[in-house]
Write an enzyme that holds these catalytic residues in place. Sequence first.
Site, mmCIF file in Angstrom:
data_model
loop_
_atom_site.group_PDB
_atom_site.id
_atom_site.type_symbol
_atom_site.label_atom_id
_atom_site.label_comp_id
_atom_site.label_asym_id
_atom_site.label_seq_id
_atom_site.Cartn_x
_atom_site.Cartn_y
_atom_site.Cartn_z
ATOM 1 C CG PHE A 154 1.189 2.258 0.711
ATOM 2 C CD1 PHE A 154 1.856 2.837 1.788
ATOM 3 C CD2 PHE A 154 1.930 1.525 -0.205
ATOM 4 C CE1 PHE A 154 3.235 2.711 1.932
ATOM 5 C CE2 PHE A 154 3.307 1.391 -0.075
ATOM 6 C CZ PHE A 154 3.962 1.983 1.004
ATOM 7 N N GLY B 273 1.878 -4.892 -9.821
ATOM 8 C CA GLY B 273 2.328 -4.135 -8.665
ATOM 9 C C GLY B 273 1.752 -4.699 -7.382
ATOM 10 C CB SER C 88 -4.292 -5.136 -3.373
ATOM 11 O OG SER C 88 -3.087 -5.182 -4.106
ATOM 12 C CB SER D 252 4.716 -4.809 -15.942
ATOM 13 O OG SER D 252 3.512 -4.792 -16.658
ATOM 14 C CG ASP E 261 -1.702 -0.406 -7.034
ATOM 15 O OD1 ASP E 261 -1.467 0.816 -7.108
ATOM 16 O OD2 ASP E 261 -1.860 -1.008 -5.962
ATOM 17 C CG HIS F 134 2.101 5.368 -9.054
ATOM 18 N ND1 HIS F 134 2.499 4.140 -8.588
ATOM 19 C CD2 HIS F 134 0.815 5.513 -8.662
ATOM 20 C CE1 HIS F 134 1.500 3.571 -7.935
ATOM 21 N NE2 HIS F 134 0.467 4.387 -7.959
ATOM 22 C CG HIS G 295 -4.790 2.007 -6.275
ATOM 23 N ND1 HIS G 295 -3.765 1.876 -5.361
ATOM 24 C CD2 HIS G 295 -5.861 2.488 -5.561
ATOM 25 C CE1 HIS G 295 -4.192 2.240 -4.170
ATOM 26 N NE2 HIS G 295 -5.450 2.624 -4.263
ATOM 27 C CG ASP G 296 -2.311 5.161 -6.108
ATOM 28 O OD1 ASP G 296 -2.983 5.367 -5.081
ATOM 29 O OD2 ASP G 296 -1.368 4.345 -6.147
#
Length: 222
Positions: free
Chosen positions: A29, A57, A63, A135, A152, A155, A180-181
């Site tokens: 994404f 992530g 990425s 994680s 990442d 969320h 990110h985000d």
Amino acid sequence: MAHHLRGSSGTAARPAPEVLASFEAATGFMPVDEGVAVYAAAVEAATRTGLPLLEIGSYCGRSTILLAAAAREAGTVALTVDHHRGSEEQQPSWEYHDSTLVDPEVGRMDTLPRFRRTLHAAGLEDHVIALVGRSPQVAAVWGAPVGLVFIDGGHTDEHATADYEGWVPHLAAGGLLLIHDVFPDPADGGQAPYRVWLRALAEGFTEVSVTGSLRVLRRSGG
């Protein structure tokens, strides 16, 4: 809004055309401009610290290609932490669910095969160590410093906070923290990464670049 890290030549490092093509072809994404910023940060962190680059992530490796390419350039390695069962928004009936990533035998998401194929296609398998697990569990037993932490993963506040608290202690002085985000406006997206970004600033990190929803911050020292 975008301003970028600058290398010794005064310009931000950019991925080679074949690396960028692999990134764009991979499932995922992240927009191209944010990807280019990830690569610039990864090159800077790897060159500055000489330490591994860690991503939380990985999904299908989009990425990861950029971190691995930067690690290859600097003679280090990219570490990826992912259970490969998909985050909350990738589960069945959710917005980002991809049914082609469900393991038909167990009936659950499994992005690891696609992740490995992505790195193989990009010629970068030898520059990545994939840590398959949750994680907080991996962070709890990890014992070495890293030069970059890229958050990442999940969320929710629970997951984003756990990623921050689990891995920032392993980030070397002068290393980079990528989040990110990050959406300051709730209308644009979830707020957990934004709250982690605010916490990092409050705890002494300095923001060094902004590209779309990507924030790059530096740990003091080094």
